[in-house]
Design a protein around this motif. Structure first.
Motif, PDB file in Angstrom:
ATOM      1  N   LYS A 172       0.828  -1.203   0.000  1.00 16.41           N
ATOM      2  CA  LYS A 172       0.000   0.000   0.000  1.00 16.41           C
ATOM      3  C   LYS A 172       0.865   1.257   0.000  1.00 16.41           C
ATOM      4  O   LYS A 172       0.509   2.252  -0.624  1.00 16.41           O
ATOM      5  CB  LYS A 172      -0.952  -0.009   1.197  1.00 16.41           C
TER       6      LYS A 172
ATOM      7  N   TYR B 195       1.878   2.013  -3.429  1.00 17.93           N
ATOM      8  CA  TYR B 195       0.797   2.088  -4.418  1.00 17.93           C
ATOM      9  C   TYR B 195       0.389   3.520  -4.786  1.00 17.93           C
ATOM     10  O   TYR B 195       0.308   3.865  -5.973  1.00 17.93           O
ATOM     11  CB  TYR B 195      -0.423   1.337  -3.881  1.00 17.93           C
ATOM     12  N   ALA B 196       0.109   4.366  -3.795  1.00 23.08           N
ATOM     13  CA  ALA B 196      -0.638   5.609  -4.016  1.00 23.08           C
ATOM     14  C   ALA B 196       0.025   6.583  -4.983  1.00 23.08           C
ATOM     15  O   ALA B 196      -0.532   6.909  -6.043  1.00 23.08           O
ATOM     16  CB  ALA B 196      -0.905   6.289  -2.678  1.00 23.08           C
TER      17      ALA B 196
ATOM     18  N   TYR C 270       0.912   5.187  -8.528  1.00 21.12           N
ATOM     19  CA  TYR C 270      -0.319   4.984  -9.293  1.00 21.12           C
ATOM     20  C   TYR C 270      -0.886   6.317  -9.786  1.00 21.12           C
ATOM     21  O   TYR C 270      -1.327   6.428 -10.937  1.00 21.12           O
ATOM     22  CB  TYR C 270      -1.358   4.255  -8.451  1.00 21.12           C
TER      23      TYR C 270
ATOM     24  N   MET D 182      -8.442  12.813  -6.677  1.00 22.00           N
ATOM     25  CA  MET D 182      -7.309  12.860  -5.754  1.00 22.00           C
ATOM     26  C   MET D 182      -6.693  14.256  -5.697  1.00 22.00           C
ATOM     27  O   MET D 182      -6.238  14.706  -4.640  1.00 22.00           O
ATOM     28  CB  MET D 182      -6.274  11.806  -6.155  1.00 22.00           C
TER      29      MET D 182
ATOM     30  N   TYR E 159      -8.242   0.914  -5.398  1.00 23.01           N
ATOM     31  CA  TYR E 159      -8.203   2.061  -4.479  1.00 23.01           C
ATOM     32  C   TYR E 159      -9.374   2.019  -3.499  1.00 23.01           C
ATOM     33  O   TYR E 159      -9.187   2.177  -2.288  1.00 23.01           O
ATOM     34  CB  TYR E 159      -8.243   3.374  -5.275  1.00 23.01           C
TER      35      TYR E 159
ATOM     36  N   TYR F  14      -7.082  -0.291  -1.030  1.00 20.73           N
ATOM     37  CA  TYR F  14      -6.101   0.668  -0.528  1.00 20.73           C
ATOM     38  C   TYR F  14      -6.609   1.464   0.669  1.00 20.73           C
ATOM     39  O   TYR F  14      -5.859   1.717   1.612  1.00 20.73           O
ATOM     40  CB  TYR F  14      -5.689   1.633  -1.646  1.00 20.73           C
ATOM     41  N   THR F  15      -7.862   1.902   0.665  1.00 20.89           N
ATOM     42  CA  THR F  15      -8.349   2.781   1.725  1.00 20.89           C
ATOM     43  C   THR F  15      -8.599   2.051   3.050  1.00 20.89           C
ATOM     44  O   THR F  15      -8.785   2.707   4.078  1.00 20.89           O
ATOM     45  CB  THR F  15      -9.644   3.496   1.301  1.00 20.89           C
TER      46      THR F  15
ATOM     47  N   PRO G 155       2.653   7.124   2.614  1.00 19.38           N
ATOM     48  CA  PRO G 155       2.869   6.746   1.208  1.00 19.38           C
ATOM     49  C   PRO G 155       4.271   7.086   0.712  1.00 19.38           C
ATOM     50  O   PRO G 155       4.862   8.096   1.123  1.00 19.38           O
ATOM     51  CB  PRO G 155       1.817   7.568   0.448  1.00 19.38           C
TER      52      PRO G 155
END
Length: 293
Positions: free
Chosen positions: A10, A13-14, A17, A56, A108, A112-113, A231
């Motif tokens: 994770k 990822y953010a 991505y 985002m 996501y 992810y959250t 992140p």
């Protein structure tokens, strides 16, 4: 071990991505304007990926707390983009749409959250808050025992880099006087540096006490450390943070309210906290006015 691996994934990822989505959106726009013929596949890629980039960007530019578990518009647009792109089935935009668009937004929202937090036996209603020590912005050591005799709303937040945390703190500032009228003290705690917390405090409309949890010692005591929760690409905060946590204790240090959210976009509203406390107080046979007594 498995949770540690998931947290690392994770963390990676953010930001990567988001950068990929920006690149895909840019290429899709370029292809739409430069191709000799109009392409439904490239339009589908833009429709599928662009809204998540916009979402985002808005979250970080205008921080707010999500009160719903799922974000509908990016999901709907990703599905619409997938329908558009499969009409022509051009390989590259179709891959972008299905992998980064539809696949990415589902990852996501549904993976992810979520915080993957386990059951916490230390933070239960009726239990006594474990003793820990934090530092004030002035550098003074403050322990939980110094709050005995007071009703305290403890808010553990991740840091200035988290837009949902900023929104949560802003909302607390708006309702600060309402909480004070009920005799509730606030303690805002994070593992970030004293300087960063001072910056956050200066942005609020009222002066609420901030405390620094050095090396996540308090979070470790309470079992709310979020390993690799910062992140990749967010500089100046390390890689570990705290799981967003809200606790209210009475004068004896007993927990009378606790929120252990499992989704970082969802935080309890101040109205929800106050309503829960008022209801609990009434059950004890006291009026709401009694909070001040």
């Amino acid at each position: 071990m498995i949770l540690g691996l998931i947290s690392r994934l994770k963390r990676w990822y953010a930001i990567p991505y988001l950068l990929i989505c920006i690149a895909v959106s840019s290429q899709s726009l370029y292809q739409l304007f430069t191709d000799s013929r109009f392409s439904l596949s490239w339009l589908g890629a833009l429709v599928a990926v662009g809204p998540l980039v916009l979402f985002m960007s808005l979250v970080y530019t205008f921080p707010y707390t999500r009160v719903v578990r799922f974000i509908a518009i990016p999901v709907i647009m990703a599905l619409l983009g997938a329908l558009l792109t499969v009409v022509e089935m051009r390989p590259l935009p179709t891959f972008y749409t299905l992998f980064f668009g539809l696949g990415g937004v589902l990852v996501y929202v549904f993976w992810y959250t979520y915080l993957d937090r386990s059951d916490n036996v230390l933070l239960k209603k009726g239990a006594y808050l474990a003793d820990f020590t934090v530092s004030s912005l002035a550098g003074e050591k403050v322990s939980t025992s110094s709050f005995l005799g007071k009703k305290v709303l403890w808010v553990f937040f991740r840091g200035n880099w988290c837009p949902m945390c900023q929104s949560q703190l802003a909302h607390l500032a708006e309702e600060y006087e309402t909480l004070r009228e009920r005799g509730i003290e606030l303690a805002l705690i994070s593992p970030q540096s004293r300087e960063k917390s001072a910056q956050q405090q200066s942005r609020l409309s009222v002066s609420i006490p901030f405390y620094m949890d050095e090396d996540n010692n308090a979070a470790r005591t309470l079992g709310i450390v979020h390993r690799y929760g910062v992140p990749l690409g967010i500089l100046g905060y390390g890689h570990d943070t705290v799981l967003p946590t809200v606790v209210v204790t009475d004068e004896s240090g007993k927990i009378i309210y606790v929120d252990l959210t499992d989704n970082f976009r969802i935080r309890p509203s101040v109205e929800t906290i106050i309503a829960s406390l008022d209801q609990a107080w009434i059950k004890l046979g006291c009026s709401v006015v009694g909070w001040n007594q």
